[in-house]
Design a protein around this motif. Sequence first.
Motif, PDB file in Angstrom:
ATOM      1  N   GLN A 145       0.823  -1.209   0.000  1.00  0.00           N
ATOM      2  CA  GLN A 145       0.000   0.000   0.000  1.00  0.00           C
ATOM      3  C   GLN A 145       0.855   1.256   0.000  1.00  0.00           C
ATOM      4  O   GLN A 145       0.541   2.235  -0.692  1.00  0.00           O
ATOM      5  N   LYS A 146       1.956   1.242   0.771  1.00  0.00           N
ATOM      6  CA  LYS A 146       2.839   2.411   0.808  1.00  0.00           C
ATOM      7  C   LYS A 146       3.496   2.630  -0.549  1.00  0.00           C
ATOM      8  O   LYS A 146       3.662   3.768  -0.995  1.00  0.00           O
ATOM      9  N   ARG A 147       3.872   1.525  -1.209  1.00  0.00           N
ATOM     10  CA  ARG A 147       4.479   1.660  -2.532  1.00  0.00           C
ATOM     11  C   ARG A 147       3.480   2.226  -3.531  1.00  0.00           C
ATOM     12  O   ARG A 147       3.809   3.114  -4.324  1.00  0.00           O
ATOM     13  N   GLU A 148       2.235   1.692  -3.485  1.00  0.00           N
ATOM     14  CA  GLU A 148       1.205   2.199  -4.391  1.00  0.00           C
ATOM     15  C   GLU A 148       0.917   3.674  -4.117  1.00  0.00           C
ATOM     16  O   GLU A 148       0.759   4.476  -5.045  1.00  0.00           O
ATOM     17  N   GLN A 149       0.861   4.031  -2.816  1.00  0.00           N
ATOM     18  CA  GLN A 149       0.601   5.425  -2.457  1.00  0.00           C
ATOM     19  C   GLN A 149       1.748   6.323  -2.925  1.00  0.00           C
ATOM     20  O   GLN A 149       1.518   7.430  -3.430  1.00  0.00           O
ATOM     21  N   ALA A 150       2.994   5.831  -2.767  1.00  0.00           N
ATOM     22  CA  ALA A 150       4.147   6.615  -3.213  1.00  0.00           C
ATOM     23  C   ALA A 150       4.123   6.806  -4.728  1.00  0.00           C
ATOM     24  O   ALA A 150       4.454   7.883  -5.231  1.00  0.00           O
ATOM     25  N   LYS A 151       3.711   5.751  -5.447  1.00  0.00           N
ATOM     26  CA  LYS A 151       3.626   5.865  -6.910  1.00  0.00           C
ATOM     27  C   LYS A 151       2.569   6.881  -7.315  1.00  0.00           C
ATOM     28  O   LYS A 151       2.792   7.690  -8.225  1.00  0.00           O
ATOM     29  N   ARG A 152       1.402   6.816  -6.625  1.00  0.00           N
ATOM     30  CA  ARG A 152       0.339   7.764  -6.949  1.00  0.00           C
ATOM     31  C   ARG A 152       0.769   9.197  -6.645  1.00  0.00           C
ATOM     32  O   ARG A 152       0.511  10.116  -7.426  1.00  0.00           O
ATOM     33  N   GLN A 153       1.410   9.385  -5.478  1.00  0.00           N
ATOM     34  CA  GLN A 153       1.871  10.722  -5.117  1.00  0.00           C
ATOM     35  C   GLN A 153       2.923  11.228  -6.097  1.00  0.00           C
ATOM     36  O   GLN A 153       2.921  12.404  -6.476  1.00  0.00           O
ATOM     37  N   SER A 154       3.828  10.313  -6.511  1.00  0.00           N
ATOM     38  CA  SER A 154       4.857  10.704  -7.470  1.00  0.00           C
ATOM     39  C   SER A 154       4.238  11.100  -8.803  1.00  0.00           C
ATOM     40  O   SER A 154       4.635  12.093  -9.416  1.00  0.00           O
ATOM     41  N   ALA A 155       3.227  10.282  -9.231  1.00  0.00           N
ATOM     42  CA  ALA A 155       2.556  10.604 -10.493  1.00  0.00           C
ATOM     43  C   ALA A 155       1.816  11.931 -10.402  1.00  0.00           C
ATOM     44  O   ALA A 155       1.838  12.737 -11.331  1.00  0.00           O
ATOM     45  N   THR A 156       1.164  12.156  -9.235  1.00  0.00           N
ATOM     46  CA  THR A 156       0.438  13.421  -9.045  1.00  0.00           C
ATOM     47  C   THR A 156       1.397  14.606  -9.033  1.00  0.00           C
ATOM     48  O   THR A 156       1.124  15.652  -9.623  1.00  0.00           O
ATOM     49  N   THR A 157       2.532  14.423  -8.334  1.00  0.00           N
ATOM     50  CA  THR A 157       3.520  15.504  -8.269  1.00  0.00           C
ATOM     51  C   THR A 157       4.098  15.804  -9.646  1.00  0.00           C
ATOM     52  O   THR A 157       4.274  16.966 -10.020  1.00  0.00           O
ATOM     53  N   MET A 158       4.368  14.729 -10.398  1.00  0.00           N
ATOM     54  CA  MET A 158       4.910  14.922 -11.738  1.00  0.00           C
ATOM     55  C   MET A 158       3.918  15.642 -12.640  1.00  0.00           C
ATOM     56  O   MET A 158       4.291  16.486 -13.459  1.00  0.00           O
ATOM     57  N   ALA A 159       2.623  15.269 -12.450  1.00  0.00           N
ATOM     58  CA  ALA A 159       1.595  15.909 -13.280  1.00  0.00           C
ATOM     59  C   ALA A 159       1.373  17.368 -12.876  1.00  0.00           C
ATOM     60  O   ALA A 159       1.126  18.229 -13.707  1.00  0.00           O
ATOM     61  N   ALA A 160       1.460  17.617 -11.543  1.00  0.00           N
ATOM     62  CA  ALA A 160       1.186  18.972 -11.055  1.00  0.00           C
ATOM     63  C   ALA A 160       2.362  19.918 -11.302  1.00  0.00           C
ATOM     64  O   ALA A 160       2.172  21.107 -11.515  1.00  0.00           O
ATOM     65  N   LYS A 161       3.557  19.380 -11.241  1.00  0.00           N
ATOM     66  CA  LYS A 161       4.738  20.225 -11.386  1.00  0.00           C
ATOM     67  C   LYS A 161       4.928  20.598 -12.863  1.00  0.00           C
ATOM     68  O   LYS A 161       5.009  19.727 -13.721  1.00  0.00           O
ATOM     69  N   PRO A 162       4.982  21.891 -13.182  1.00  0.00           N
ATOM     70  CA  PRO A 162       5.151  22.276 -14.580  1.00  0.00           C
ATOM     71  C   PRO A 162       6.515  21.833 -15.111  1.00  0.00           C
ATOM     72  O   PRO A 162       7.523  21.948 -14.420  1.00  0.00           O
ATOM     73  N   LYS A 163       6.496  21.298 -16.309  1.00  0.00           N
ATOM     74  CA  LYS A 163       7.738  20.858 -16.909  1.00  0.00           C
ATOM     75  C   LYS A 163       8.589  22.075 -17.281  1.00  0.00           C
ATOM     76  O   LYS A 163       8.062  23.094 -17.707  1.00  0.00           O
ATOM     77  N   PRO A 164       9.895  21.965 -17.132  1.00  0.00           N
ATOM     78  CA  PRO A 164      10.754  23.093 -17.498  1.00  0.00           C
ATOM     79  C   PRO A 164      10.626  23.398 -18.996  1.00  0.00           C
ATOM     80  O   PRO A 164      10.647  22.496 -19.827  1.00  0.00           O
ATOM     81  N   GLN A 165      10.488  24.677 -19.319  1.00  0.00           N
ATOM     82  CA  GLN A 165      10.325  25.076 -20.702  1.00  0.00           C
ATOM     83  C   GLN A 165      11.404  26.078 -21.083  1.00  0.00           C
ATOM     84  O   GLN A 165      12.091  26.630 -20.224  1.00  0.00           O
ATOM     85  N   HIS A 166      11.535  26.296 -22.362  1.00  0.00           N
ATOM     86  CA  HIS A 166      12.484  27.295 -22.841  1.00  0.00           C
ATOM     87  C   HIS A 166      11.799  28.162 -23.892  1.00  0.00           C
ATOM     88  O   HIS A 166      10.754  27.823 -24.437  1.00  0.00           O
ATOM     89  N   LEU A 167      12.431  29.284 -24.157  1.00  0.00           N
ATOM     90  CA  LEU A 167      11.891  30.238 -25.117  1.00  0.00           C
ATOM     91  C   LEU A 167      12.276  29.817 -26.535  1.00  0.00           C
ATOM     92  O   LEU A 167      13.432  29.444 -26.792  1.00  0.00           O
ATOM     93  N   VAL A 168      11.304  29.849 -27.424  1.00  0.00           N
ATOM     94  CA  VAL A 168      11.545  29.515 -28.829  1.00  0.00           C
ATOM     95  C   VAL A 168      11.333  30.785 -29.659  1.00  0.00           C
ATOM     96  O   VAL A 168      10.252  31.380 -29.627  1.00  0.00           O
ATOM     97  N   VAL A 169      12.364  31.177 -30.407  1.00  0.00           N
ATOM     98  CA  VAL A 169      12.283  32.340 -31.307  1.00  0.00           C
ATOM     99  C   VAL A 169      12.326  31.806 -32.738  1.00  0.00           C
ATOM    100  O   VAL A 169      13.325  31.205 -33.155  1.00  0.00           O
ATOM    101  N   ASP A 170      11.252  32.032 -33.470  1.00  0.00           N
ATOM    102  CA  ASP A 170      11.137  31.510 -34.837  1.00  0.00           C
ATOM    103  C   ASP A 170      11.328  32.668 -35.827  1.00  0.00           C
ATOM    104  O   ASP A 170      10.482  33.563 -35.941  1.00  0.00           O
ATOM    105  N   LEU A 171      12.445  32.637 -36.549  1.00  0.00           N
ATOM    106  CA  LEU A 171      12.732  33.694 -37.514  1.00  0.00           C
ATOM    107  C   LEU A 171      11.854  33.582 -38.763  1.00  0.00           C
ATOM    108  O   LEU A 171      11.660  34.576 -39.471  1.00  0.00           O
ATOM    109  N   TYR A 172      11.345  32.393 -39.027  1.00  0.00           N
ATOM    110  CA  TYR A 172      10.488  32.226 -40.201  1.00  0.00           C
ATOM    111  C   TYR A 172       9.153  32.960 -40.019  1.00  0.00           C
ATOM    112  O   TYR A 172       8.602  33.526 -40.967  1.00  0.00           O
ATOM    113  N   SER A 173       8.628  32.916 -38.790  1.00  0.00           N
ATOM    114  CA  SER A 173       7.341  33.573 -38.520  1.00  0.00           C
ATOM    115  C   SER A 173       7.498  34.841 -37.697  1.00  0.00           C
ATOM    116  O   SER A 173       6.512  35.519 -37.411  1.00  0.00           O
TER     117      SER A 173
END
Length: 306
Positions: A145-173
Amino acid sequence: MSRKTGWLAFSVYSAIFSLVFVFAHERAIRYTIEQDLGSIKLRIALDINRLPIADPQLNYAGDATRVERYIDTLNRRLQKEMSRVRILSISAQGTQTADEQLLLSGADGGTAISYQANTRHNHWLYIIPLVIALLNLAFYRSVSQKREQAKRQSATTMAAKPKPQHLVVDLYSKTLCLSGDKAHQVQLANKPLCFYLALLEFCSHHPDVSLNQNKEVPDELLDIADKYFHRLVALGHTIRKRPNFSNSLEKTLSEIRAALDELLTHQPELKAKLYPPKAHGEGSRSKLHSYGLKAQKAEDVEVIGK
């Protein structure tokens, strides 16, 4: 390991443990009986010459009462010692037919000691494997149960935490966008776009530089801006002559900041790196600030069509 496999492994483990426990308990009982019989045999061997045991072959009647008293006394002592053996009779060899006998050899013939061994198990002991199995089951379920709970919490944290992004500059547009949301794009005119790209590149090479609006824009920064302008010309965006990047610097920076304000609202860490700082205060204090970019990394910006 799946839950089904875990239950199977637990069942096999419990069965093996129970069998090993039963086998070990039976071996312990047999060993105890053997030890008791050895002690009894030695004790009676020391007393045999004083016991009036009847011997029909020698026409000796003996004293059965005295022998019975000896057996009673010996059994009481064995009971106090928690022995599993009880003596039934002591007689001349050949006069008894009991299966469980000890034989003593002597000068006057042999003596047979009939006994009864208590091989019964203490059934309460068999609760021990059951209790251990139940404890193991509870432990296994708790860990699962603790492992399942840890997996769920990890999945929730991963989903809630915004993924690191970078700036994209497109010279074509001629647009700015974030790597994680390319549908949301912000348009920039030729001059602020080229100047911002030059500012990014110049500050990445000179992270400690101080760029003051009251001073001339460094020639190296202007050369980089020219390079990006010629690239826009090559891409067919303009046929106008090169703008003067030194003029109207405040307006150019304001246009860049407006685009970044719209794009980097929910990316404070990225904004702190890529946003040209505004002047704070009035008079001389506002004239001393630097619009240079700090702490930006190569992975913070992607330029398409460079």
